[in-house]
Design a protein around this motif. Structure first.
Motif, PDB file in Angstrom:
ATOM      1  N   ARG A 136      16.054   7.803   0.108  1.00 20.77           N
ATOM      2  CA  ARG A 136      16.662   9.064   0.585  1.00 20.77           C
ATOM      3  C   ARG A 136      17.837   8.777   1.516  1.00 20.77           C
ATOM      4  O   ARG A 136      18.888   9.411   1.428  1.00 20.77           O
ATOM      5  N   LYS A 137      17.670   7.798   2.406  1.00 20.77           N
ATOM      6  CA  LYS A 137      18.733   7.428   3.341  1.00 20.77           C
ATOM      7  C   LYS A 137      19.962   6.930   2.580  1.00 20.77           C
ATOM      8  O   LYS A 137      21.091   7.320   2.874  1.00 20.77           O
ATOM      9  N   ALA A 138      19.741   6.070   1.587  1.00 15.90           N
ATOM     10  CA  ALA A 138      20.846   5.517   0.810  1.00 15.90           C
ATOM     11  C   ALA A 138      21.595   6.611   0.056  1.00 15.90           C
ATOM     12  O   ALA A 138      22.804   6.528  -0.143  1.00 15.90           O
ATOM     13  N   LYS A 139      20.877   7.661  -0.344  1.00 12.78           N
ATOM     14  CA  LYS A 139      21.486   8.765  -1.085  1.00 12.78           C
ATOM     15  C   LYS A 139      22.027   9.863  -0.167  1.00 12.78           C
ATOM     16  O   LYS A 139      22.579  10.843  -0.637  1.00 12.78           O
ATOM     17  N   GLY A 140      21.868   9.688   1.145  1.00  5.53           N
ATOM     18  CA  GLY A 140      22.367  10.680   2.095  1.00  5.53           C
ATOM     19  C   GLY A 140      21.507  11.922   2.168  1.00  5.53           C
ATOM     20  O   GLY A 140      21.974  12.982   2.524  1.00  5.53           O
ATOM     21  N   GLN A 141      20.227  11.778   1.865  1.00  8.65           N
ATOM     22  CA  GLN A 141      19.301  12.906   1.868  1.00  8.65           C
ATOM     23  C   GLN A 141      18.315  12.817   3.015  1.00  8.65           C
ATOM     24  O   GLN A 141      17.130  13.014   2.849  1.00  8.65           O
ATOM     25  N   GLN A 142      18.790  12.533   4.183  1.00 10.60           N
ATOM     26  CA  GLN A 142      17.918  12.356   5.337  1.00 10.60           C
ATOM     27  C   GLN A 142      17.320  13.678   5.679  1.00 10.60           C
ATOM     28  O   GLN A 142      16.374  13.993   6.097  1.00 10.60           O
ATOM     29  N   ASP A 167       0.832  -1.204   0.000  1.00  9.97           N
ATOM     30  CA  ASP A 167       0.000   0.000   0.000  1.00  9.97           C
ATOM     31  C   ASP A 167       0.867   1.254   0.000  1.00  9.97           C
ATOM     32  O   ASP A 167       2.089   1.170  -0.161  1.00  9.97           O
ATOM     33  N   ASP A 168       0.250   2.405   0.199  1.00 10.01           N
ATOM     34  CA  ASP A 168       0.982   3.673   0.169  1.00 10.01           C
ATOM     35  C   ASP A 168       2.037   3.759   1.266  1.00 10.01           C
ATOM     36  O   ASP A 168       3.074   4.396   1.081  1.00 10.01           O
ATOM     37  N   ASP A 169       1.791   3.130   2.418  1.00 13.18           N
ATOM     38  CA  ASP A 169       2.798   3.127   3.484  1.00 13.18           C
ATOM     39  C   ASP A 169       4.068   2.418   3.023  1.00 13.18           C
ATOM     40  O   ASP A 169       5.175   2.837   3.352  1.00 13.18           O
ATOM     41  N   ASP A 170       3.911   1.357   2.262  1.00 11.50           N
ATOM     42  CA  ASP A 170       5.071   0.634   1.740  1.00 11.50           C
ATOM     43  C   ASP A 170       5.839   1.492   0.744  1.00 11.50           C
ATOM     44  O   ASP A 170       7.072   1.502   0.747  1.00 11.50           O
ATOM     45  N   LEU A 171       5.124   2.232  -0.084  1.00  6.52           N
ATOM     46  CA  LEU A 171       5.767   3.124  -1.037  1.00  6.52           C
ATOM     47  C   LEU A 171       6.486   4.265  -0.313  1.00  6.52           C
ATOM     48  O   LEU A 171       7.614   4.616  -0.660  1.00  6.52           O
ATOM     49  N   ASP A 172       5.873   4.813   0.720  1.00  5.46           N
ATOM     50  CA  ASP A 172       6.518   5.859   1.517  1.00  5.46           C
ATOM     51  C   ASP A 172       7.794   5.339   2.173  1.00  5.46           C
ATOM     52  O   ASP A 172       8.814   6.026   2.219  1.00  5.46           O
ATOM     53  N   TYR A 173       7.722   4.105   2.693  1.00  2.44           N
ATOM     54  CA  TYR A 173       8.896   3.480   3.309  1.00  2.44           C
ATOM     55  C   TYR A 173      10.021   3.338   2.284  1.00  2.44           C
ATOM     56  O   TYR A 173      11.172   3.661   2.561  1.00  2.44           O
ATOM     57  N   ALA A 174       9.677   2.888   1.081  1.00  2.00           N
ATOM     58  CA  ALA A 174      10.684   2.734   0.027  1.00  2.00           C
ATOM     59  C   ALA A 174      11.323   4.073  -0.308  1.00  2.00           C
ATOM     60  O   ALA A 174      12.548   4.167  -0.461  1.00  2.00           O
ATOM     61  N   ARG A 175      10.538   5.116  -0.408  1.00  4.29           N
ATOM     62  CA  ARG A 175      11.084   6.457  -0.690  1.00  4.29           C
ATOM     63  C   ARG A 175      12.012   6.931   0.429  1.00  4.29           C
ATOM     64  O   ARG A 175      13.049   7.538   0.168  1.00  4.29           O
ATOM     65  N   GLU A 176      11.634   6.645   1.675  1.00  2.00           N
ATOM     66  CA  GLU A 176      12.468   7.013   2.821  1.00  2.00           C
ATOM     67  C   GLU A 176      13.812   6.290   2.775  1.00  2.00           C
ATOM     68  O   GLU A 176      14.868   6.883   3.011  1.00  2.00           O
ATOM     69  N   VAL A 177      13.788   5.002   2.453  1.00  2.00           N
ATOM     70  CA  VAL A 177      15.015   4.203   2.370  1.00  2.00           C
ATOM     71  C   VAL A 177      15.906   4.720   1.242  1.00  2.00           C
ATOM     72  O   VAL A 177      17.132   4.816   1.396  1.00  2.00           O
TER      73      VAL A 177
END
Length: 84
Positions: A78-84, A66-76
């Motif tokens: 950003r973290k991998a790219k150093g954009q916290q 669902d959308d929560d899973d997509l939001d989680y993926a986007r957050e991860v």
């Protein structure tokens, strides 16, 4: 079948750690003393985020994603790219 070291993983400089255990020094075949520090740190962030990236992909491919899973993926990402 061998499994990966459980997370969470984190970067400490150019090291990637799980708890107190050193997982790896963030380098690769092509990185040497000429490789810019910023590139080595980017490698460390990407390596450290590997368990989270796997988790995000598993969530997104689940039939009940669902959308929560997509939001989680986007957050991860950003973290991998150093954009916290």
């Amino acid at each position: 079948m061998k499994t990966h070291t459980t997370g969470p993983w984190r970067t400490t400089g150019l090291n990637v750690r799980a708890g107190d255990a050193l997982i790896c020094y963030a380098t690769n075949h092509w990185a040497d003393y000429k490789t810019p520090e910023s590139e080595r740190q980017a490698n460390a962030r990407l390596i450290a985020s590997a368990p989270d990236l796997l988790s995000a992909l598993q969530r997104l491919t689940h039939p009940m994603a669902d959308d929560d899973d997509l939001d989680y993926a986007r957050e991860v990402i950003r973290k991998a790219k150093g954009q916290q």
